[in-house]
Design an enzyme around this catalytic site. Structure first.
Site, mmCIF file in Angstrom:
data_model
loop_
_atom_site.group_PDB
_atom_site.id
_atom_site.type_symbol
_atom_site.label_atom_id
_atom_site.label_comp_id
_atom_site.label_asym_id
_atom_site.label_seq_id
_atom_site.Cartn_x
_atom_site.Cartn_y
_atom_site.Cartn_z
ATOM 1 C CE1 TYR A 1 72.926 27.871 25.711
ATOM 2 C CE2 TYR A 1 74.893 29.075 26.369
ATOM 3 C CZ TYR A 1 74.002 28.666 25.379
ATOM 4 O OH TYR A 1 74.213 29.048 24.077
ATOM 5 C CE LYS B 1 73.885 25.109 23.552
ATOM 6 N NZ LYS B 1 73.273 24.739 22.275
ATOM 7 C CG PHE C 1 69.494 35.526 16.428
ATOM 8 C CD1 PHE C 1 69.447 36.439 15.388
ATOM 9 C CD2 PHE C 1 70.693 35.352 17.120
ATOM 10 C CE1 PHE C 1 70.587 37.166 15.033
ATOM 11 C CE2 PHE C 1 71.823 36.072 16.775
ATOM 12 C CZ PHE C 1 71.775 36.969 15.728
ATOM 13 C CB THR D 1 76.022 35.296 16.914
ATOM 14 O OG1 THR D 1 77.148 34.408 16.887
ATOM 15 C CG2 THR D 1 75.574 35.556 15.500
ATOM 16 C CG ASP E 1 60.186 19.402 23.532
ATOM 17 O OD1 ASP E 1 61.403 19.418 23.262
ATOM 18 O OD2 ASP E 1 59.747 19.393 24.701
ATOM 19 C CB VAL E 2 64.179 18.559 19.013
ATOM 20 C CG1 VAL E 2 63.581 19.087 17.728
ATOM 21 C CG2 VAL E 2 64.986 19.632 19.734
HETATM 22 N N1 LIG Z 1 73.216 33.737 19.654
HETATM 23 C C1 LIG Z 1 74.422 33.488 20.126
HETATM 24 O O1 LIG Z 1 75.203 34.419 20.349
HETATM 25 C C2 LIG Z 1 74.852 32.062 20.364
HETATM 26 C C3 LIG Z 1 76.153 31.866 20.867
HETATM 27 C C4 LIG Z 1 76.568 30.564 21.107
HETATM 28 C C5 LIG Z 1 75.744 29.492 20.811
HETATM 29 N N2 LIG Z 1 74.509 29.720 20.321
HETATM 30 C C6 LIG Z 1 73.665 28.540 20.068
HETATM 31 O O2 LIG Z 1 72.996 28.662 18.832
HETATM 32 C C7 LIG Z 1 71.679 28.106 18.946
HETATM 33 C C8 LIG Z 1 70.643 29.137 18.535
HETATM 34 O O3 LIG Z 1 70.756 30.284 19.363
HETATM 35 P P1 LIG Z 1 69.864 31.587 19.103
HETATM 36 O O4 LIG Z 1 70.624 32.746 19.562
HETATM 37 O O5 LIG Z 1 69.345 31.555 17.720
HETATM 38 O O6 LIG Z 1 68.700 31.348 20.157
HETATM 39 P P2 LIG Z 1 67.117 31.459 19.972
HETATM 40 O O7 LIG Z 1 66.518 31.359 21.325
HETATM 41 O O8 LIG Z 1 66.767 32.650 19.149
HETATM 42 O O9 LIG Z 1 66.796 30.157 19.124
HETATM 43 C C9 LIG Z 1 66.672 28.887 19.694
HETATM 44 C C10 LIG Z 1 65.465 28.206 19.073
HETATM 45 O O10 LIG Z 1 65.355 26.885 19.604
HETATM 46 C C11 LIG Z 1 63.968 26.637 19.872
HETATM 47 N N3 LIG Z 1 63.892 25.595 20.887
HETATM 48 C C12 LIG Z 1 64.312 25.637 22.170
HETATM 49 N N4 LIG Z 1 64.076 24.463 22.794
HETATM 50 C C13 LIG Z 1 63.488 23.654 21.865
HETATM 51 C C14 LIG Z 1 63.007 22.316 21.903
HETATM 52 N N5 LIG Z 1 63.066 21.570 23.004
HETATM 53 N N6 LIG Z 1 62.464 21.808 20.776
HETATM 54 C C15 LIG Z 1 62.383 22.549 19.640
HETATM 55 N N7 LIG Z 1 62.824 23.825 19.549
HETATM 56 C C16 LIG Z 1 63.366 24.362 20.662
HETATM 57 C C17 LIG Z 1 63.431 27.977 20.347
HETATM 58 O O11 LIG Z 1 62.030 28.088 20.278
HETATM 59 C C18 LIG Z 1 64.152 28.930 19.397
HETATM 60 O O12 LIG Z 1 63.410 29.140 18.214
HETATM 61 C C19 LIG Z 1 71.524 27.634 20.387
HETATM 62 O O13 LIG Z 1 71.800 26.253 20.446
HETATM 63 C C20 LIG Z 1 72.575 28.413 21.118
HETATM 64 O O14 LIG Z 1 73.033 27.731 22.259
HETATM 65 C C21 LIG Z 1 74.038 30.976 20.105
#
Ligand SMILES: NC(=O)c1ccc[n+]([C@@H]2O[C@H](COP(=O)([O-])OP(=O)(O)OC[C@H]3O[C@@H](n4cnc5c(N)ncnc54)[C@H](O)[C@@H]3O)[C@@H](O)[C@H]2O)c1
Length: 320
Positions: free
Chosen positions: A152, A156, A11, A182, A56-57
């Site tokens: 989680y 983090k 996202f 978000t 996979d990172v």
């Molecule tokens: N959306 C929110 O409200 C929010 C709030 C706080 C923090 N975050 C942080 O922002 C980041 C993105 O969140 P998001 O909402 O877009 O989530 P999301 O799940 O939509 O995106 C995360 C992406 O990471 C990829 N991913 C997961 N593990 C992986 C790996 N081992 N190797 C490669 N790719 C991998 C997933 O396939 C996905 O595309 C995350 O780190 C999350 O913790 C998001």
């Protein structure tokens, strides 16, 4: 200028790709599609300055990383890969620990080799069920280290510790963004978070489910606002070692959010109360004084406008 974004098909990551491409960057997006969707990258993939790497990172970055570095050195590494919603990180608990621990270590090593700026996507969950309100960056948090959410929260917190220690020990330019809730287009409709739940239920004419009595509060930041804050934080000089909250300080009760969603979707509000999930924080709101001061940033999108754009997205996604 080349940026490497992990979690690019997710996202927030996909919006970041679009924004950096608009700003003239070349972007390499890395994702293993664990929770992301390649369709989120349709706009990015239309650009000749975008490349996608499926990897996979949490595993060593050598195979694709060396190829990338051989061609061009990245200046910016944005480490956003991680499951982010309770539904996803409970299902992928060990993978969540791995991507924020090993994944962050690989991101730091990659940034170090390339003398790149690294921005790590942390979360307001680092504060846990906060005893201080609103939450400032100086607050150490109140986290259950062995609860359902610990894969989680604690991973983090480990990621934050790793990046800030690398700043001290390796001299890298590492930065930590503590991101608060978000929302916006490209959220996964099934990820269990409150806004997609409400939008999808409202568009289907169903009751909106509120946990507890709905008096728990959240602050919701529209994704375009957040991405602007991230880009400012990642690209401004002199912010190495900084930890900055990014989120919207306007606080809404979950009940009020349900009311606004129902009004915008033109459905009757029928609320079903359910018990609160374990370790669900009762109040969460960022203090964004530091972001205002150091980045000249604050969110500008109202909840109504952001929700309308999110509802439009879910409406068109359902019909495509
Ligand atoms: N959306 C929110 O409200 C929010 C709030 C706080 C923090 N975050 C942080 O922002 C980041 C993105 O969140 P998001 O909402 O877009 O989530 P999301 O799940 O939509 O995106 C995360 C992406 O990471 C990829 N991913 C997961 N593990 C992986 C790996 N081992 N190797 C490669 N790719 C991998 C997933 O396939 C996905 O595309 C995350 O780190 C999350 O913790 C998001």
């Amino acid at each position: 200028m080349l940026a490497c974004i992990t979690g690019a098909a997710g996202f927030i990551g996909s919006h970041l790709c679009d924004r950096l491409l608009q700003d003239g960057w070349e972007v390499v997006g890395v994702d293993n599609l664990a929770t992301g969707d390649r369709r989120n990258l349709r706009d990015a993939e239309a650009s000749a300055r975008f490349r996608f790497v499926e990897a996979d990172v949490a595993q060593p970055w050598d195979a694709w990383g060396e190829q990338l570095e051989g061609a061009q050195r990245p200046q910016l590494v944005l480490h956003f890969a991680s499951p982010a919603s309770p539904v996803h990180y409970e299902r992928l608990a060990l993978e969540t620990l791995a991507v924020n621990a090993a994944g962050t270590m690989h991101a730091v090593a990659f940034a170090t080799r390339n003398a790149a700026t690294l921005l790590y996507a942390s979360t307001s969950e680092s504060y846990g069920d906060a005893l201080e309100h609103p939450q400032r960056e100086t607050y150490w948090g109140h986290v259950n280290p062995v609860g359902m959410r610990s894969c989680y929260d604690e991973s983090k917190r480990y990621g934050e510790a790793y990046v800030t220690t690398a700043v001290r020990k390796l001299g890298i330019d590492g930065r930590v963004a503590r991101i608060f809730n978000t929302y916006g287009p490209r959220m996964d409709p099934a990820d269990g978070r409150v806004i997609p739940n409400f939008c999808v239920a409202a568009l289907r004419g169903r009751a909106l489910t509120v946990y507890g009595d709905g008096s728990q509060t959240r602050s919701f930041c529209f994704v375009d606002d957040l991405v602007d804050g991230i880009v400012r934080f990642a690209t401004r000089a002199g912010l190495g070692g900084r930890v900055i909250n990014l989120g919207n300080p306007d606080e809404y009760t979950v009940r009020r959010l349900a009311e606004v969603t129902a009004r915008l979707a033109r459905v009757d509000l029928r609320i079903e109360a359910r018990p609160l999930p374990a370790d669900d924080p009762v109040r969460r709101r960022p203090d964004i004084s530091l972001a205002r001061e150091l980045l000249g940033w604050e969110p500008w999108t109202t909840l109504e406008t952001g929700l309308e754009r999110t509802l439009d997205y879910f409406r068109s996604a359902a019909s495509s």
